[in-house]
Design a protein around this motif. Structure first.
Motif, short mmCIF file in Angstrom:
data_model
loop_
_atom_site.label_atom_id
_atom_site.label_comp_id
_atom_site.label_asym_id
_atom_site.label_seq_id
_atom_site.Cartn_x
_atom_site.Cartn_y
_atom_site.Cartn_z
N MET A 99 0.59 -0.93 9.49
CA MET A 99 1.81 -0.01 9.02
C MET A 99 2.90 -0.96 8.36
O MET A 99 3.10 -0.41 7.31
N GLN A 100 2.97 -2.04 8.49
CA GLN A 100 4.07 -2.95 8.02
C GLN A 100 3.65 -3.23 6.35
O GLN A 100 4.31 -3.08 5.47
N GLN A 101 2.02 -3.44 6.12
CA GLN A 101 1.78 -3.57 4.86
C GLN A 101 1.71 -2.40 4.06
O GLN A 101 2.46 -2.34 3.00
N LEU A 102 1.43 -1.30 4.62
CA LEU A 102 1.59 0.17 4.06
C LEU A 102 2.63 0.54 3.39
O LEU A 102 3.29 0.81 2.41
N ARG A 103 3.98 0.12 4.82
CA ARG A 103 5.44 0.46 4.26
C ARG A 103 6.02 -0.70 3.08
O ARG A 103 6.40 -0.19 1.94
N GLY A 104 5.44 -1.71 3.18
CA GLY A 104 5.83 -2.66 1.93
C GLY A 104 5.07 -2.41 0.73
O GLY A 104 5.73 -2.46 -0.33
N LEU A 105 3.86 -1.79 0.63
CA LEU A 105 3.37 -1.70 -0.59
C LEU A 105 4.02 -0.14 -0.87
O LEU A 105 3.98 -0.39 -2.25
N ALA A 106 4.27 0.50 -0.30
CA ALA A 106 4.94 1.98 -0.51
C ALA A 106 6.38 1.57 -1.29
O ALA A 106 6.68 2.16 -2.47
N ARG A 107 6.99 0.76 -0.72
CA ARG A 107 8.46 0.14 -1.19
C ARG A 107 8.33 -0.46 -2.45
O ARG A 107 9.14 -0.21 -3.38
N GLY A 108 7.22 -1.00 -2.62
CA GLY A 108 6.87 -1.97 -3.88
C GLY A 108 6.37 -0.89 -4.85
O GLY A 108 5.86 -1.33 -5.95
N ASN A 109 6.25 0.26 -4.81
CA ASN A 109 5.77 1.24 -5.62
C ASN A 109 4.24 1.07 -6.12
O ASN A 109 3.87 1.40 -7.29
N THR A 110 3.34 0.64 -5.19
CA THR A 110 2.03 0.40 -5.47
C THR A 110 1.25 1.56 -5.55
O THR A 110 1.35 2.44 -4.70
N PRO A 111 0.40 1.83 -6.51
CA PRO A 111 -0.39 2.93 -6.43
C PRO A 111 -1.62 3.05 -5.46
O PRO A 111 -1.89 1.91 -4.82
N VAL A 112 -1.75 4.27 -4.96
CA VAL A 112 -2.55 4.45 -3.70
C VAL A 112 -3.77 3.88 -3.92
O VAL A 112 -4.50 3.32 -2.88
N GLY A 113 -4.38 3.99 -5.06
CA GLY A 113 -5.71 2.99 -5.17
C GLY A 113 -5.68 1.89 -5.13
O GLY A 113 -6.65 1.07 -4.50
N VAL A 114 -4.83 1.09 -5.56
CA VAL A 114 -4.37 -0.29 -5.14
C VAL A 114 -4.33 -0.79 -3.89
O VAL A 114 -5.00 -1.61 -2.98
#
Length: 51
Positions: A1-16
């Motif tokens: 979950m931490q990685q998911l939250r971090g990636l979401a905060r960083g505006n990372t596309p779902v595909g990446v």
């Protein structure tokens, strides 16, 4: 979950995210929704401040 939250905060596309987390895009969207994590990018210009 931490990685998911971090990636979401960083505006990372779902595909990446799916590649980085080793999960399908559907499972990432589902988990994000169930945990209340927004995958929508914030309303910001991708070019910075254009004024």
């Amino acid at each position: 979950m931490q990685q998911l939250r971090g990636l979401a905060r960083g505006n990372t596309p779902v595909g990446v995210m799916s590649v980085k987390l080793g999960r399908s895009e559907d499972s990432i969207r589902s988990k994000a929704q169930s945990e209340g994590v927004s995958l929508s990018p914030p309303n910001r210009s991708p070019y910075g401040d254009v004024s």
